[in-house]
Design an enzyme around this catalytic site. Structure first.
Site, PDB file in Angstrom:
ATOM      1  N   LYS A  87       0.860  -1.195   0.000  1.00 15.25           N
ATOM      2  CA  LYS A  87       0.000   0.000   0.000  1.00 15.25           C
ATOM      3  C   LYS A  87       0.891   1.238   0.000  1.00 15.25           C
ATOM      4  CE  LYS A  87      -4.389   1.049   2.254  1.00 15.25           C
ATOM      5  NZ  LYS A  87      -5.173   0.827   3.478  1.00 15.25           N
TER       6      LYS A  87
HETATM    7  O1  G3P Z   1      -8.190   1.590   4.930  1.00 14.66           O
HETATM    8  C1  G3P Z   1      -8.340   2.888   5.354  1.00 14.66           C
HETATM    9  C2  G3P Z   1      -9.689   3.514   5.242  1.00 14.66           C
HETATM   10  O2  G3P Z   1     -10.652   2.576   5.038  1.00 14.66           O
HETATM   11  C3  G3P Z   1      -9.932   4.498   6.343  1.00 14.66           C
HETATM   12  O3  G3P Z   1     -11.198   4.446   6.900  1.00 14.66           O
HETATM   13  O4  G3P Z   1     -12.885   5.011   8.593  1.00 14.66           O
HETATM   14  O5  G3P Z   1     -10.496   5.727   8.940  1.00 14.66           O
HETATM   15  O6  G3P Z   1     -11.904   6.828   7.218  1.00 14.66           O
HETATM   16  P1  G3P Z   1     -11.655   5.567   7.966  1.00 14.66           P
END
Ligand code: G3P
Length: 220
Positions: A87
């Site tokens: 990533k």
């Molecule tokens: O994989 C990272 C992404 O899904 C972040 O999610 O909920 O932290 O905005 P969030």
């Protein structure tokens, strides 16, 4: 559409896997920190454990922000297990690294995508997956799902094979909207996946079927 789980929690990964519908896992440094993992050796060990549970498509993020550092870390991550997808953040050095990884046949996930322009660049650089963060766009009053539709359209018209991996999913509704918009993958919290299971009419209908079945047995 493929289903990934967006967590570094081994119990949740195991639970999602036991549903039989899990195609992969995405992690990031925040999710790793949430699990209380300390030190590089422990991080690497944790990735190995995740790979052993799910067996495929495990996104592991580089921490370096310079091109050489990204390459070094990405190669070390890719060497951990064949399931690893490296990533890489959407930055100038990140795009350079994506191009090199793509040439070397190393699978990548370009993360922190918030615009169609970034999506275009990542595809051009040969990213395997692209992670637009739809929940974080919603948070700032910009419709995240519209970005997914726009990228789906651009990739179709241009013939890019980069897979659109909708991330920052906050609800079961997001998952359905991503499927409608044509995302290739969604990565979700376990709660959002499990939310797809439920409907009150299913519960009512099942209760009725069981009651009627019991009546048949009682009558006979
Ligand atoms: O994989 C990272 C992404 O899904 C972040 O999610 O909920 O932290 O905005 P969030």
């Amino acid at each position: 559409m493929e289903f990934f789980i967006d967590t570094a929690n081994l119990d949740q990964i195991t639970q999602a896997r036991s549903l039989g519908i899990l195609d992969g896992v995405t992690t990031n440094p925040s999710l790793m920190a949430k699990e209380g993992i300390k030190g590089n050796a422990a991080v690497m060990e944790h990735y190995r454990n995740i790979c052993q549970i799910v067996g495929q498509n495990v996104s592991a993020e580089v921490i370096a922000t310079d091109y050489e550092g990204m390459l070094r870390e990405g190669l070390a991550l890719a060497a951990l297990h064949p399931a690893i997808v490296v990533k890489v953040p959407m930055t100038r050095d990140g795009v350079r690294a994506l191009t090199t990884f793509s040439r070397e046949g190393i699978r990548t996930n370009c993360t922190l995508i918030f615009s169609a322009g970034q999506a275009l660049l990542a595809a051009k650089a040969g990213a395997t997956y692209l992670s637009p963060f739809i929940g974080r766009l919603d948070d700032i009053n910009s419709a995240g799902i519209e970005l997914i539709s726009q990228i789906v359209q651009i990739y179709r018209v241009q013939g890019y094979t980069t897979k659109i991996l909708a991330a920052s999913i906050r609800s079961s509704l997001h998952i359905v909207q991503c499927a409608e918009a044509g995302a290739d993958v969604v990565t979700c919290p376990l709660s959002a996946i499990e939310g797809l299971l439920h409907h009150p009419l299913t519960n009512q209908g099942l209760a009725q079927f069981l009651a009627d079945h019991a009546r048949i047995n009682a009558d006979s």
